[in-house]
Design an enzyme around this catalytic site. Structure first.
Site, PDB file in Angstrom:
ATOM      1  CG  ASP A   1      -3.269  -2.064  -3.495  1.00  0.00           C
ATOM      2  OD1 ASP A   1      -3.875  -2.043  -4.581  1.00  0.00           O
ATOM      3  OD2 ASP A   1      -3.768  -2.523  -2.443  1.00  0.00           O
TER       4      ASP A   1
ATOM      5  CB  THR B   1     -10.411  -9.861   2.919  1.00  0.00           C
ATOM      6  OG1 THR B   1      -9.024  -9.785   2.602  1.00  0.00           O
ATOM      7  CG2 THR B   1     -10.588 -10.486   4.305  1.00  0.00           C
TER       8      THR B   1
ATOM      9  CB  SER C   1      -0.894   0.011   1.244  1.00  0.00           C
ATOM     10  OG  SER C   1      -0.114   0.287   2.397  1.00  0.00           O
TER      11      SER C   1
ATOM     12  CG  ASP D   1      -7.736   4.739  -6.758  1.00  0.00           C
ATOM     13  OD1 ASP D   1      -8.555   5.279  -7.541  1.00  0.00           O
ATOM     14  OD2 ASP D   1      -8.070   4.240  -5.671  1.00  0.00           O
TER      15      ASP D   1
HETATM   16 ZN   LIG Z   1      -8.165  -2.178  -3.702  1.00  0.00          ZN
END
Ligand SMILES: [Zn+2]
Length: 284
Positions: free
Chosen positions: A82, A211, A50, A104
């Site tokens: 990520d 998850t 991350s 993103d």
């Molecule tokens: Zn994600």
């Protein structure tokens, strides 16, 4: 083996109906758990960081752990950043040796998302770094967003096609109803949308919010075009629970190496299970 980018592993997976697990690491021990799990399962794997983890440790220690572990491993390994909104951090990771990055810009208006994602592709491609980009909003369940609101955030198929034509990402993350964190109720996956986007864009799809999804949900998403499956929250639980469970069972013993080892085995077992479920075992 030296690190590789996601291109070959994702295209093989997409063509053969399995998916590569992308596991979020936190430190050296969890990175070692991912690599050894992939070794034991003889699977290609994506080590994922991350942006928060990169900021916490700095890029240099992470790349040194990953290179050292991958160097003595025989399976294909990619190092992927990520969800990242910060172009400077993306640039730093590319220059430090990450082989793959995710831009993103999904919270930006459509045209701006395209422009920013293209900018990252232009930055990454000359360095042979692959790019994942997102469209729609993959919500976090901690945001307490209900299904109706979630549907409003799904990727639009026409926009998805335009996005992939203009950005040419190596991996595409359209919002299809999954969410980050721990699901409170039954997740509502937009399977038809996933299939339509995967077919029309012909880009390997990344499944976020892995998850807590049921085994058959993973399998269906993979059969419809998901070639990369992200697992993060599960590893956060194993990371902490592995520590606590060992200490509870040996509460007079203060041997940190044993605790670290217990955490390692708990992480590794969960990762192997997911690799097998995604069908990538034996595909290295
Ligand atoms: Zn994600």
């Amino acid at each position: 083996m030296p690190l590789e980018n996601m291109k070959a592993m994702l295209s093989k997976a997409a063509g053969d109906d399995y998916a590569i697990g992308a596991f979020n690491i936190l430190d050296y021990n969890s990175t070692k758990a991912v690599v050894q799990a992939a070794e034991e399962a003889n699977a290609p794997v994506i080590i994922q960081t991350s942006a928060k983890t990169v900021i916490f440790w700095g890029a240099a220690p992470i790349i040194s752990w990953v290179r050292e572990l991958a160097g003595s491993s025989s399976v294909p390994i990619a190092l992927h950043l990520d969800h990242c909104k910060d172009l400077d951090l993306i640039k730093e990771c590319i220059e430090s040796g990450w082989t793959s990055v995710m831009i993103d810009a999904s919270s930006k208006p459509f045209e701006e998302n395209i422009a920013l994602s293209r900018q990252v592709v232009q930055m990454a491609r000359p360095k042979d770094v692959t790019v994942e980009a997102e469209l729609g909003a993959i919500v976090g369940v901690e945001d307490d967003i209900h299904v109706k609101e979630q549907e409003a955030h799904l990727a639009d198929p026409e926009q998805a096609i335009k996005f992939c034509v203009e950005v040419k990402p190596d991996c595409f993350a359209p919002a299809i109803g999954t969410a980050h964190g721990v699901y409170k109720g039954e997740p509502k996956i937009a399977y038809e949308l996933l299939e339509e986007i995967a077919t029309k864009t012909a880009v390997p799809i990344a499944l976020h919010g892995g998850t807590g999804l049921a085994d058959d949900v993973f399998k269906k998403c993979i059969s419809l075009g998901c070639a990369k499956v992200n697992i993060s929250t599960q590893l956060k639980y194993a990371f902490i629970d592995g520590f606590i469970a060992y200490h509870k069972a040996h509460n007079t013993e203060y041997n940190p190496l044993k605790v670290i080892d217990a955490q390692f085995h708990q992480l590794k077992a969960g990762i192997i299970e997911k690799i097998k479920l995604f069908g990538s075992a034996g595909k290295a």
